[in-house]
Write a protein that holds these residues in place. Structure first.
Motif, PDB file in Angstrom:
ATOM      1  N   ARG A   4      30.302  27.356  43.586  1.00  0.00           N
ATOM      2  CA  ARG A   4      31.475  26.520  43.851  1.00  0.00           C
ATOM      3  C   ARG A   4      32.052  25.967  42.551  1.00  0.00           C
ATOM      4  NH1 ARG A   4      31.263  21.972  46.480  1.00  0.00           N
ATOM      5  NH2 ARG A   4      29.021  21.606  46.345  1.00  0.00           N
ATOM      6  N   ASP A   5      31.179  25.570  41.611  1.00  0.00           N
ATOM      7  CA  ASP A   5      31.670  25.077  40.320  1.00  0.00           C
ATOM      8  C   ASP A   5      32.396  26.172  39.546  1.00  0.00           C
ATOM      9  OD1 ASP A   5      30.531  22.606  40.871  1.00  0.00           O
ATOM     10  OD2 ASP A   5      28.606  23.166  39.977  1.00  0.00           O
ATOM     11  N   ARG A   6      31.803  27.352  39.516  1.00  0.00           N
ATOM     12  CA  ARG A   6      32.461  28.450  38.809  1.00  0.00           C
ATOM     13  C   ARG A   6      33.789  28.818  39.447  1.00  0.00           C
ATOM     14  NH1 ARG A   6      27.090  30.377  38.812  1.00  0.00           N
ATOM     15  NH2 ARG A   6      27.565  31.752  40.566  1.00  0.00           N
ATOM     16  N   GLU A   7      33.830  28.791  40.757  1.00  0.00           N
ATOM     17  CA  GLU A   7      35.078  29.133  41.441  1.00  0.00           C
ATOM     18  C   GLU A   7      36.156  28.099  41.147  1.00  0.00           C
ATOM     19  OE1 GLU A   7      37.382  31.632  43.937  1.00  0.00           O
ATOM     20  OE2 GLU A   7      35.506  31.865  42.840  1.00  0.00           O
ATOM     21  N   CYS A   8      35.771  26.829  41.095  1.00  0.00           N
ATOM     22  CA  CYS A   8      36.726  25.771  40.768  1.00  0.00           C
ATOM     23  C   CYS A   8      37.288  25.972  39.371  1.00  0.00           C
ATOM     24  CB  CYS A   8      36.055  24.408  40.890  1.00  0.00           C
ATOM     25  SG  CYS A   8      37.119  23.010  40.457  1.00  0.00           S
ATOM     26  N   ARG A   9      36.418  26.281  38.423  1.00  0.00           N
ATOM     27  CA  ARG A   9      36.888  26.506  37.054  1.00  0.00           C
ATOM     28  C   ARG A   9      37.765  27.750  36.958  1.00  0.00           C
ATOM     29  NH1 ARG A   9      32.102  24.933  32.785  1.00  0.00           N
ATOM     30  NH2 ARG A   9      31.695  22.833  33.574  1.00  0.00           N
ATOM     31  N   ARG A  10      37.405  28.775  37.686  1.00  0.00           N
ATOM     32  CA  ARG A  10      38.214  29.999  37.651  1.00  0.00           C
ATOM     33  C   ARG A  10      39.623  29.742  38.171  1.00  0.00           C
ATOM     34  NH1 ARG A  10      39.986  34.044  40.690  1.00  0.00           N
ATOM     35  NH2 ARG A  10      39.205  33.067  42.586  1.00  0.00           N
ATOM     36  N   VAL A  11      39.728  28.987  39.260  1.00  0.00           N
ATOM     37  CA  VAL A  11      41.047  28.677  39.813  1.00  0.00           C
ATOM     38  C   VAL A  11      41.856  27.832  38.831  1.00  0.00           C
ATOM     39  CG1 VAL A  11      42.232  27.451  41.661  1.00  0.00           C
ATOM     40  CG2 VAL A  11      40.267  28.905  42.197  1.00  0.00           C
ATOM     41  N   GLN A  12      41.199  26.863  38.198  1.00  0.00           N
ATOM     42  CA  GLN A  12      41.892  26.035  37.221  1.00  0.00           C
ATOM     43  C   GLN A  12      42.350  26.854  36.021  1.00  0.00           C
ATOM     44  OE1 GLN A  12      39.155  22.903  36.258  1.00  0.00           O
ATOM     45  NE2 GLN A  12      39.623  21.701  38.080  1.00  0.00           N
ATOM     46  N   ALA A  13      41.481  27.762  35.550  1.00  0.00           N
ATOM     47  CA  ALA A  13      41.867  28.601  34.415  1.00  0.00           C
ATOM     48  C   ALA A  13      43.025  29.514  34.770  1.00  0.00           C
ATOM     49  CB  ALA A  13      40.663  29.419  33.944  1.00  0.00           C
ATOM     50  N   THR A  14      43.024  30.049  35.993  1.00  0.00           N
ATOM     51  CA  THR A  14      44.117  30.930  36.415  1.00  0.00           C
ATOM     52  C   THR A  14      45.436  30.175  36.476  1.00  0.00           C
ATOM     53  OG1 THR A  14      42.550  32.265  37.697  1.00  0.00           O
ATOM     54  CG2 THR A  14      44.897  32.508  38.210  1.00  0.00           C
ATOM     55  N   SER A  15      45.402  28.983  37.046  1.00  0.00           N
ATOM     56  CA  SER A  15      46.639  28.199  37.130  1.00  0.00           C
ATOM     57  C   SER A  15      47.118  27.768  35.743  1.00  0.00           C
ATOM     58  CB  SER A  15      46.422  26.973  38.013  1.00  0.00           C
ATOM     59  OG  SER A  15      45.392  26.145  37.478  1.00  0.00           O
ATOM     60  N   ALA A  16      46.174  27.419  34.842  1.00  0.00           N
ATOM     61  CA  ALA A  16      46.568  27.043  33.479  1.00  0.00           C
ATOM     62  C   ALA A  16      47.183  28.217  32.739  1.00  0.00           C
ATOM     63  CB  ALA A  16      45.351  26.509  32.717  1.00  0.00           C
ATOM     64  N   ALA A  17      46.604  29.410  32.910  1.00  0.00           N
ATOM     65  CA  ALA A  17      47.183  30.591  32.262  1.00  0.00           C
ATOM     66  C   ALA A  17      48.577  30.881  32.807  1.00  0.00           C
ATOM     67  CB  ALA A  17      46.266  31.795  32.475  1.00  0.00           C
ATOM     68  N   HIS A  18      48.771  30.664  34.102  1.00  0.00           N
ATOM     69  CA  HIS A  18      50.102  30.876  34.678  1.00  0.00           C
ATOM     70  C   HIS A  18      51.109  29.892  34.104  1.00  0.00           C
ATOM     71  CE1 HIS A  18      53.120  31.934  37.656  1.00  0.00           C
ATOM     72  NE2 HIS A  18      53.226  30.656  37.974  1.00  0.00           N
ATOM     73  N   ARG A  19      50.673  28.634  33.941  1.00  0.00           N
ATOM     74  CA  ARG A  19      51.582  27.648  33.349  1.00  0.00           C
ATOM     75  C   ARG A  19      51.924  28.001  31.906  1.00  0.00           C
ATOM     76  NH1 ARG A  19      48.208  24.026  36.208  1.00  0.00           N
ATOM     77  NH2 ARG A  19      47.026  23.607  34.290  1.00  0.00           N
ATOM     78  N   ARG A  20      50.925  28.471  31.146  1.00  0.00           N
ATOM     79  CA  ARG A  20      51.198  28.862  29.759  1.00  0.00           C
ATOM     80  C   ARG A  20      52.175  30.016  29.685  1.00  0.00           C
ATOM     81  NH1 ARG A  20      45.550  27.880  29.159  1.00  0.00           N
ATOM     82  NH2 ARG A  20      45.137  30.101  29.445  1.00  0.00           N
ATOM     83  N   ARG A  21      52.028  30.977  30.599  1.00  0.00           N
ATOM     84  CA  ARG A  21      52.985  32.099  30.606  1.00  0.00           C
ATOM     85  C   ARG A  21      54.383  31.616  30.929  1.00  0.00           C
ATOM     86  NH1 ARG A  21      48.628  34.897  33.111  1.00  0.00           N
ATOM     87  NH2 ARG A  21      49.486  34.405  35.170  1.00  0.00           N
ATOM     88  N   GLN A  22      54.487  30.680  31.879  1.00  0.00           N
ATOM     89  CA  GLN A  22      55.805  30.163  32.218  1.00  0.00           C
ATOM     90  C   GLN A  22      56.424  29.428  31.029  1.00  0.00           C
ATOM     91  OE1 GLN A  22      57.568  30.663  34.954  1.00  0.00           O
ATOM     92  NE2 GLN A  22      55.983  31.879  35.959  1.00  0.00           N
ATOM     93  N   ILE A  23      55.598  28.646  30.326  1.00  0.00           N
ATOM     94  CA  ILE A  23      56.119  27.922  29.163  1.00  0.00           C
ATOM     95  C   ILE A  23      56.545  28.885  28.066  1.00  0.00           C
ATOM     96  CG2 ILE A  23      55.468  26.318  27.318  1.00  0.00           C
ATOM     97  CD1 ILE A  23      53.708  24.878  29.350  1.00  0.00           C
TER      98      ILE A  23
END
Length: 495
Positions: A4-23
């Motif tokens: 569950r911890d790894r999955e939480c971090r993976r989701v956060q990393a995916t959303s952060a990478a998406h935000r960086r691409r948008q920026i």
């Protein structure tokens, strides 16, 4: 760390990478526009002639003086003026030759620099009685390069025993200081533009064709965002394929494409099965994390152990030999899907009634991977239809996954300078072209006049040299190809 911890971090990393691409998609065009504006401003802001630069002022020219202004140019110039020297009554004098010569080297009174008299030619001829045509030719480049300055002197016009003085001013414009800085900026801009166009045409264009082929293959097999739903062997081949494309090893890339495209249908079918199992596991982990009421720590620990065991079984299935055992892996995945269903049902019931003994036994069996025995215990619980009485579990503090920043993937142990070899080589190439252009086309070019045409020509020179020449970045790119064959794909033609 639990699943569950790894999955939480993976989701956060995916959303952060998406935000960086948008920026980056929003910021990069703005940066390009700013860079273009700076380049145009540097071009238009360059002094029209170097002798009118911002840091230089000139003294007044004496009245009646012959003046030659070279500006930023260093080519020989000739100027003529008519004078009426007060040498007796010229009209009444017998015909004779007028002599004109410099009194001495011309000098700049402020700096003490000199313009050699041997680089100045003076001639005088009588047009009509009493009027002379005085012609002065000066060369500030050869045999001695004259520095910038306002050089003043006088021409002595004589005939027989009479003579007169005619002031002369030679103005040589400044090529250093701000003008040289403008030249470097324009050369760097032109060379950078040439390098960019060359990189796009010779590197990005063939690479983009291969990347489109890779993207099409990934879509067909269900790669997703990170390829975690593919067998480990297939994912490693995909990552190797991406690496060899980045190194322009198109021969090895073609071999990998052939191997992967041969079993594309079977790989897509297997990836779809992994997607179903991954989604089921992620949904179960999310359901546990968002429980409406706090759960005891021991209950969450038991549930996490079950989910981790399911995840371990799934990873073992992904790590099986592919494609040699593809059919066997498919059958194992079908069994694993039924086991995940059993685990999900047991976890759901156990979270509702954590004190039920039969459910605790089923959870313990699931932790050891004994899914069939756990299913039998769960059937007993369903058939009993009763809940074991006892003291209600004391609610404790729920162990929620602590939102943490996802760790950055570790890169191979290479020097940062080596990893940035290509950008450094590109900047070095642009700098070399700019310095060579500064020497040959600006400082060492006597015909540079300092007007807008000259500045545009200077920038175009840097652009063309970088675009058509062999730059430093090509050497690094060839070295970066490693041990691969480096052959080009059949669909790509090189000039």
């Amino acid at each position: 760390m639990t699943y569950r911890d790894r999955e939480c971090r993976r989701v956060q990393a995916t959303s952060a990478a998406h935000r960086r691409r948008q920026i980056s998609r929003r910021v990069l065009p703005a940066l390009l526009l700013i860079g273009a504006a700076i380049a145009v401003s540097a071009l238009l802001g360059a002094p029209s002639t170097a002798d009118t630069g911002p840091a230089r002022t000139h003294a007044e020219v004496p009245k009646g003086a012959l003046m030659i202004s070279f500006g930023a140019g260093r080519t020989p110039l000739t100027r003529t003026m008519t004078v009426r020297p007060p040498i007796g009554k010229i009209a009444g004098n017998p015909p004779g030759a007028f002599l004109a010569r410099l009194e001495s080297d011309l000098a700049d009174t402020r700096t003490g620099r000199q313009f050699p008299a041997q680089q100045v030619t003076v001639a005088a001829s009588e047009i009509v009685p009493g009027v002379l045509a005085l012609t002065v030719s000066a060369n500030p480049w050869s045999p001695e390069q004259v520095p910038a300055g306002d050089f003043r002197g006088s021409i002595r016009v004589s005939k027989d025993d009479s003579h007169a003085e005619v002031p002369v001013v030679l103005r040589v414009g400044e090529r250093g200081g701000w003008s040289a800085l403008y030249a470097v900026l324009i050369l760097v801009t032109g060379a950078a533009a040439g390098l960019l166009i060359k990189w796009i045409t010779e590197r990005l264009t063939p690479q983009a064709m291969i990347y489109r082929r890779l993207a099409s293959l990934r879509r067909a097999v269900g790669w997703g965002s990170d390829g975690r739903n593919l067998p480990v062997a297939a994912r490693l081949r995909m990552e190797e394929l991406q690496d060899v494309i980045a190194r322009h090893d198109y021969g090895r890339a073609e071999q990998l494409f052939t191997d992967l495209e041969t079993g594309r249908e079977r790989l897509a079918s297997m990836a779809s099965r992994f997607v179903v199992l991954d989604n089921a596991l992620s949904a179960q982990a999310q359901a546990v994390s968002v429980q409406p009421r706090p759960m005891p720590r021991n209950v969450l620990a038991r549930v996490d152990a079950v989910i981790d065991e399911c995840h371990r079984r799934l990873q073992l299935a992904k790590g099986a030999a592919w494609p040699d055992r593809a059919d066997e892996i498919a059958r194992d995945l079908d069994v694993l899907r039924l086991n995940f269903i059993t685990a999900s049902q047991v976890i759901t019931s156990y979270l509702d009634t954590p004190n039920e003994g039969t459910l605790r036994t089923a959870v313990d069996l699931l932790q050891r991977g004994e899914y069939d025995s756990a299913a039998q215990e769960y059937d007993r619980f369903l058939q009993s239809g009763t809940v074991e009485t006892g003291t209600t579990a004391e609610p404790g503090k729920s162990r929620r996954p602590n939102p943490m920043r996802a760790p950055r993937p570790e890169e191979p142990g290479l020097s940062p300078w080596f990893r940035a070899a290509r950008p450094i080589a590109g900047m070095a190439s642009v700098l070399v072209v700019a310095l060579v252009g500064l020497k040959l086309q600006y400082l060492g070019n006597p015909s540079f006049q300092g007007d807008l045409t000259a500045w545009v020509t200077l920038g175009l020179w840097g652009f063309v040299v970088e675009l058509s020449g062999t730059s430093v970045i090509e050497v690094v790119s060839r070295l970066g190809a490693g041990h691969g064959s480096g052959t080009q794909p059949a669909s790509v033609t090189r000039a």
